[in-house]
Enzyme design. Structure first.
Site, PDB file in Angstrom:
ATOM      1  CE  LYS A  97       7.483-103.212  60.315  1.00 37.99           C
ATOM      2  NZ  LYS A  97       8.587-103.971  60.915  1.00 37.99           N
ATOM      3  CG  ASP A 133       9.409-104.767  64.544  1.00 37.37           C
ATOM      4  OD1 ASP A 133       8.855-105.894  64.544  1.00 37.37           O
ATOM      5  OD2 ASP A 133       9.293-103.956  63.601  1.00 37.37           O
TER       6      ASP A 133
HETATM    7  P1  NAP Z   1      14.802-101.294  54.937  1.00 34.92           P
HETATM    8  O1  NAP Z   1      14.259-100.203  55.776  1.00 34.92           O
HETATM    9  O2  NAP Z   1      14.471-101.363  53.488  1.00 34.92           O
HETATM   10  O3  NAP Z   1      16.421-101.232  55.085  1.00 34.92           O
HETATM   11  C1  NAP Z   1      17.240-102.024  54.271  1.00 34.92           C
HETATM   12  C2  NAP Z   1      18.686-101.952  54.770  1.00 34.92           C
HETATM   13  O4  NAP Z   1      19.468-102.853  53.959  1.00 34.92           O
HETATM   14  C3  NAP Z   1      19.329-100.576  54.620  1.00 34.92           C
HETATM   15  O5  NAP Z   1      20.288-100.387  55.619  1.00 34.92           O
HETATM   16  C4  NAP Z   1      20.003-100.703  53.248  1.00 34.92           C
HETATM   17  O6  NAP Z   1      21.097 -99.829  53.070  1.00 34.92           O
HETATM   18  C5  NAP Z   1      20.514-102.124  53.323  1.00 34.92           C
HETATM   19  N1  NAP Z   1      20.751-102.676  51.987  1.00 34.92           N
HETATM   20  C6  NAP Z   1      19.813-103.046  51.077  1.00 34.92           C
HETATM   21  N2  NAP Z   1      20.427-103.516  49.973  1.00 34.92           N
HETATM   22  C7  NAP Z   1      21.765-103.430  50.199  1.00 34.92           C
HETATM   23  C8  NAP Z   1      22.920-103.781  49.427  1.00 34.92           C
HETATM   24  N3  NAP Z   1      22.819-104.299  48.198  1.00 34.92           N
HETATM   25  N4  NAP Z   1      24.137-103.583  49.979  1.00 34.92           N
HETATM   26  C9  NAP Z   1      24.258-103.047  51.221  1.00 34.92           C
HETATM   27  N5  NAP Z   1      23.200-102.715  52.006  1.00 34.92           N
HETATM   28  C10 NAP Z   1      21.976-102.892  51.486  1.00 34.92           C
HETATM   29  O7  NAP Z   1      14.413-102.734  55.512  1.00 34.92           O
HETATM   30  P2  NAP Z   1      14.064-103.092  57.038  1.00 34.92           P
HETATM   31  O8  NAP Z   1      12.618-102.941  57.256  1.00 34.92           O
HETATM   32  O9  NAP Z   1      15.017-102.356  57.915  1.00 34.92           O
HETATM   33  O10 NAP Z   1      14.359-104.668  57.067  1.00 34.92           O
HETATM   34  C11 NAP Z   1      15.698-105.161  57.047  1.00 34.92           C
HETATM   35  C12 NAP Z   1      15.661-106.677  57.200  1.00 34.92           C
HETATM   36  O11 NAP Z   1      15.198-107.027  58.497  1.00 34.92           O
HETATM   37  C13 NAP Z   1      14.717-107.358  56.211  1.00 34.92           C
HETATM   38  O12 NAP Z   1      15.377-108.463  55.652  1.00 34.92           O
HETATM   39  C14 NAP Z   1      13.548-107.808  57.049  1.00 34.92           C
HETATM   40  O13 NAP Z   1      13.009-109.019  56.558  1.00 34.92           O
HETATM   41  C15 NAP Z   1      14.203-108.018  58.408  1.00 34.92           C
HETATM   42  N6  NAP Z   1      13.234-107.839  59.520  1.00 34.92           N
HETATM   43  C16 NAP Z   1      12.993-108.887  60.336  1.00 34.92           C
HETATM   44  C17 NAP Z   1      12.095-108.750  61.384  1.00 34.92           C
HETATM   45  C18 NAP Z   1      11.821-109.920  62.291  1.00 34.92           C
HETATM   46  O14 NAP Z   1      10.803-109.916  62.997  1.00 34.92           O
HETATM   47  N7  NAP Z   1      12.687-110.901  62.341  1.00 34.92           N
HETATM   48  C19 NAP Z   1      11.432-107.528  61.614  1.00 34.92           C
HETATM   49  C20 NAP Z   1      11.725-106.456  60.757  1.00 34.92           C
HETATM   50  C21 NAP Z   1      12.617-106.631  59.708  1.00 34.92           C
HETATM   51  P3  NAP Z   1      20.868 -98.345  52.467  1.00 34.92           P
HETATM   52  O15 NAP Z   1      20.391 -97.518  53.617  1.00 34.92           O
HETATM   53  O16 NAP Z   1      22.210 -97.958  51.974  1.00 34.92           O
HETATM   54  O17 NAP Z   1      19.850 -98.474  51.380  1.00 34.92           O
END
Ligand code: NAP
Length: 315
Positions: A97, A133
């Protein structure tokens, strides 16, 4: 065809259309069929084809939507190739992205501010990038009567999705957003950007384990981390009951599993809880509207939503 002359929808779930007005036309691929698709890695589990191919059928558009796995390092080539093949539009998913932004002719201001693009629209000189999004989440929240304006909000996470949520909350006039993240630096960076842009200190970054610093009160909580995503269904970023007593509404961006541990905890403490499937639905609908210059009706959106729900065995 199925008995009594009614057509069956062509998506994997094979749901029979409820009335003839909702009946989809079968798209027969021909020399003029337009192509849209998804680039990401991996893409095997995507539900986006359900959204776009259902809409094409409902609206009678001669269009097909196909997922394309783009191996790491191949995004530039993928975008150039799509342009050469006159692919009408692309969605972009994890992990591209941000990376894809270097390959675009133009970037919509909002997407540029968020720093992430999930939709490409083909123009004369190349692709223009958008972020649907954020608006998708807004439409999903509106459909559930969830208010952002003047709300005090807890946002869990500071990754790509949470960034878009932070921008949305600030733009739609949230009172304060307590952004909790495991890595404080990331939350501080988002807060700096968004607060500078809006000219007020709306985003307040806090280290995840210091959630008790959030002032007393009841909040809308948006779960924007990847913790709890299947197959780790029993995981949750905060499990303390004291935290959930402060949540009147919980919105988890995750939709697989259908009900996350976060949602269960919100409900167990008297709050209402929603998953991210409607966000997925509306980000897709907005992309479809950009590609085809149409407005998708509520009725068609509902048909697509039912089709998506069927993938989770939910009626
Ligand atoms: P990302 O950029 O990889 O961010 C992951 C986030 O989760 C970061 O804040 C990370 O914290 C945190 N995290 C991961 N493992 C952790 C742990 N063990 N303990 C505490 N925090 C943790 O992912 P993203 O793209 O933002 O996506 C996040 C979620 O949103 C995903 O599950 C995705 O499926 C969902 N999503 C849904 C939609 C929809 O259309 N419904 C659209 C987009 C995303 P750190 O910064 O400390 O690593």
């Amino acid at each position: 065809m199925i008995p009594n002359g009614r057509k069956q929808c062509r998506s994997r779930c094979q749901v029979e259309c409820a009335d003839s007005a909702e009946m989809e036309k079968m798209v027969e691929i021909n020399g003029k069929t337009r192509v849209c698709g998804l680039i990401g890695y991996p893409v095997e589990h995507t539900l986006s084809p359900v959204i776009h191919n259902t809409l094409a059928g409902l609206l009678g558009h001669d269009l097909v939507y196909v997922p394309f796995p783009a191996r790491p390092g191949s995004v530039k080539d993928a975008v150039r190739g799509a342009d050469a093949l006159q692919i009408l539009g692309l969605n972009v998913t994890v992990p591209y992205k941000s990376e894809v932004m270097d390959s675009l002719q133009e970037i919509d201001t909002l997407a540029g501010n968020i720093g992430a693009v999930n939709t490409l629209v083909r123009t004369e000189g190349g692709y223009k990038g958008y972020n649907t999004d954020m608006e998708g989440l807004y439409r999903a929240m509106q459909s559930e009567d969830i208010k952002i304006e003047k709300e005090r909000i807890i946002l869990l996470g500071a990754g790509g999705a949470a960034r878009a949520v932070a921008h949305l909350c600030a733009l739609k006039g949230a009172d304060t957003v307590y952004m909790l993240n495991r890595t404080l630096d990331k939350a501080e960076q988002v807060a700096d950007e968004v607060n500078r842009m809006t000219g007020r200190n709306v985003i307040c970054p806090i280290l995840l384990q210091e959630y008790h610093r959030i002032p007393e009160g009841r909040y809308l909580a948006v779960q924007g981390t990847s913790v709890g995503l299947a197959p780790h269904d029993d995981m949750v970023v905060i499990s303390d009951p004291a935290f959930y007593k402060r949540v009147h509404t919980g919105f988890d961006l995750i939709y697989n599993p259908w009900e996350t541990r976060f949602m269960q905890l919100v409900k167990a403490h008297g709050g209402r809880a929603y998953n991210g499937l409607k966000m997925l639905l509306y980000q897709g609908i907005i992309a479809y509207e950009l590609w085809n210059d149409v407005q998708v009706t509520k009725k068609d959106a509902q048909v697509v939503y039912e089709r998506l729900k069927a993938h989770f065995g939910v009626s």
